[in-house]
Structures are given as structure tokens and as C-alpha cells.
Design an enzyme around this catalytic site. Sequence first.
Site, short mmCIF file in Angstrom:
data_model
loop_
_atom_site.label_atom_id
_atom_site.label_comp_id
_atom_site.label_asym_id
_atom_site.label_seq_id
_atom_site.Cartn_x
_atom_site.Cartn_y
_atom_site.Cartn_z
N LYS A 58 73.49 -55.81 2.27
CA LYS A 58 74.18 -56.53 1.19
C LYS A 58 73.79 -58.01 1.18
O LYS A 58 73.51 -58.59 0.14
CB LYS A 58 75.70 -56.37 1.34
CG LYS A 58 76.19 -54.96 1.01
CD LYS A 58 77.65 -54.69 1.41
CE LYS A 58 77.98 -53.21 1.16
NZ LYS A 58 79.35 -52.82 1.54
N ASP A 90 84.74 -54.99 -4.51
CA ASP A 90 84.65 -53.56 -4.18
C ASP A 90 85.43 -52.72 -5.17
O ASP A 90 85.22 -51.51 -5.26
CB ASP A 90 85.26 -53.31 -2.78
CG ASP A 90 84.23 -53.28 -1.67
OD1 ASP A 90 83.08 -52.89 -1.94
OD2 ASP A 90 84.59 -53.64 -0.54
N GLN A 109 84.27 -54.87 5.05
CA GLN A 109 83.55 -53.61 5.25
C GLN A 109 84.45 -52.58 5.93
O GLN A 109 85.11 -52.88 6.93
CB GLN A 109 82.28 -53.87 6.09
CG GLN A 109 81.36 -52.68 6.23
CD GLN A 109 80.72 -52.25 4.90
OE1 GLN A 109 80.54 -53.05 3.99
NE2 GLN A 109 80.40 -50.98 4.80
N1 GUN Z 1 82.24 -48.57 3.57
C1 GUN Z 1 81.49 -47.61 2.95
N2 GUN Z 1 81.27 -47.95 1.66
C2 GUN Z 1 81.89 -49.14 1.46
C3 GUN Z 1 82.00 -50.00 0.34
O1 GUN Z 1 81.50 -49.73 -0.76
N3 GUN Z 1 82.69 -51.15 0.55
C4 GUN Z 1 83.27 -51.46 1.73
N4 GUN Z 1 83.95 -52.60 1.83
N5 GUN Z 1 83.18 -50.68 2.80
C5 GUN Z 1 82.50 -49.52 2.67
#
Ligand code: GUN
Length: 316
Positions: A52, A147, A96
Site C-alpha cells: 500500500k 477502508d 490493518q
Molecule cells: N486485511 C485484509 N484486507 C484488509 C483491508 O482491505 N483493509 C484492512 N485494514 N485490513 C485488511
Amino acid sequence: MELIDGKKIAAEIKQELADKVEELKSQGKKVPHLVAVLVGNDPASETYVASKVKSCKEVGFKSTEMRYSSDITEEQLLEVVDKLNRDEDVDGYIVQLPLPGHISEERILLAIDPDKDVDGFIVQLPLPNHISEQKVIEAIDYRKDVDGFHPFNVGKMVTGLPTYLPATPAGIVELLTRYRIETRGKHCVVIGRSNIVGTPMAVLMSRKDEHADCTVTICHSRTRNIQEITRQADILIVALGKPHFVTAEMVKEGAVVVDVGIHRVPSDKTKSGFRLIGDVDFEQVAPKCSYITPVPGGVGPMTIVSLLQNTLKAAQ
Ligand code: GUN
């Protein structure tokens, strides 16, 4: 059979985003700033967050990675969230998931057989060092929730109001759209009902929208005769997290298959000794499909691009 090339589409969108950043700069405006909060050192989460941050750099966004050790308390993490909410330089941020050692009290309570709830057994709460993911998500300012996990944003998505869409489902809709795959009136079967993928995917595919408008069925671990249902799918979206779960018998001739799974398995054919596979047995299933996403290079690259799109939206 045509491969849906997520890597190529993601590169195109990244170029569009990079152009947008140049435009913002030329207008003397600030570039979007994404913060990623990573707790602990789960290898998959480390990879996702690194990816990211790298993608932000590629398109010219500012990005910050904030790392905390896995013994951070819920209270301390909520303080971090509060600071990010008030930091005017931060347009959007993510925490995350999963949080480390996180035992979801919500999920354990839901898993208890209702017949045993009263006189069967009890699970003493709170669980030790329990960080409630739900509490953390709800503490995020919904305007910075890129998100799209905050219940307020989930509610907006469900009612069709403009909001941040969860990254993976939004990326899949974008792929179907850019490949001009007809969705209207089609039967879309989603395998998996997670809050992050399956559930929002089903919502998006059922919306009254040119790029959705499907009849949607959700299958999950309690579904009986799953093959009977998946064989009816014009569009099959697989997000249950089991390597090679979907086999050729489960798929109708000419179906569109989207594979959200990603698993690292040992392999004697690669230098690293590992290879990535999905929830779909690609070799078996691909010959029956009109379109299919590969793993890697299908859904994965699109997820990050959706997050970048949400971050741009947050900055604007
Ligand atoms: N863990 C797996 N996919 C995601 C996501 O799209 N965002 C976040 N914050 N954690 C994740």
C-alpha cells in the site's frame, strides 16, 4: 476464455491517479496523504501494508506507515486513532486487520450453538488482552475511513449513498466494468460472507446500477449442496479463503469466475520454493470460463488501487 488482467487495469488506473496528483500540484493543492497503521508483525499484513505504501509513492501520494508492537493495549490504539482523526494533514487512514492475537469476542459469541447458550457452557469475558476490532473501527472518523469499514459508511453503501466502498469488492466491480462484462439480470453467486469481502460484494452486485443489477446468492460454510448453487452462477465470486476450493464440476460452462483467495503453498517448480494459488483450481476451471481472474495478478492489484481512489476522494 479470456483472462481478466488485474495487473494491467491497476496500472492504467494508477496512471490516471498520478495524472490527477500532477493536476492537484499544479493548482497549488496538497497531495493526498494515506496513513497505514500496522500492529505486530504478521507476515501477510506486513506485505499488504508495504505494498500500500509503495503504491502511494508510485502515484505521488504522501504515505506514512505507523508501526506498533503486538502488546499495544486497546486504550493505546484508540489514542492513536484519536490523534489521526484530529491530524489535519491526514486525509485517510487504515488500521490493518486482523489485529494480532485478536480473538474476536463477537465471533465466539456468534459461534455458540443457541441450544447450548443457556445450560451448555459459558465463555468468560473479557478475553485476555482483547483489542476489539469493532471498537477500533467505530473510533475511526468516518470521513477518513478509506477502508469503508465504519458502520456509518457500511450503511451508506447498503442504501446506495456515495461513500468509500470497501477496496476488494470495489476493485472487482471496476474490473467487471472495464472488461464490459454484462451483469444486468445475471445470477451472481458469492462464496463467503466476511465483512471485508463477501457481504459488501453481495450488496454491490445487487445494486440498481448499470454495472451490477444482479440476482445475488451468498453461499457460506453452512450452505447445503453448494455445487447445485454455484453451477447456476453466471458470475461466481469466490472469497472463502480455502485453497482450490472451487473445482470444475462447480462451475457452469461460460461462467465469469472471480477469485479473491490468495495462498502461499510449497512448490518444487519455483526458485523460492513457493507459489501463490487462489480459492479456485485455476487449471481445471479456466477452460470452462468466459472470463477468469488469475492468482496472482487478478483481484489483488485492484484492491490497492481502490484504496488509492478512496484516499483521493478523502483528500477532495
Ligand atoms: N486485511 C485484509 N484486507 C484488509 C483491508 O482491505 N483493509 C484492512 N485494514 N485490513 C485488511
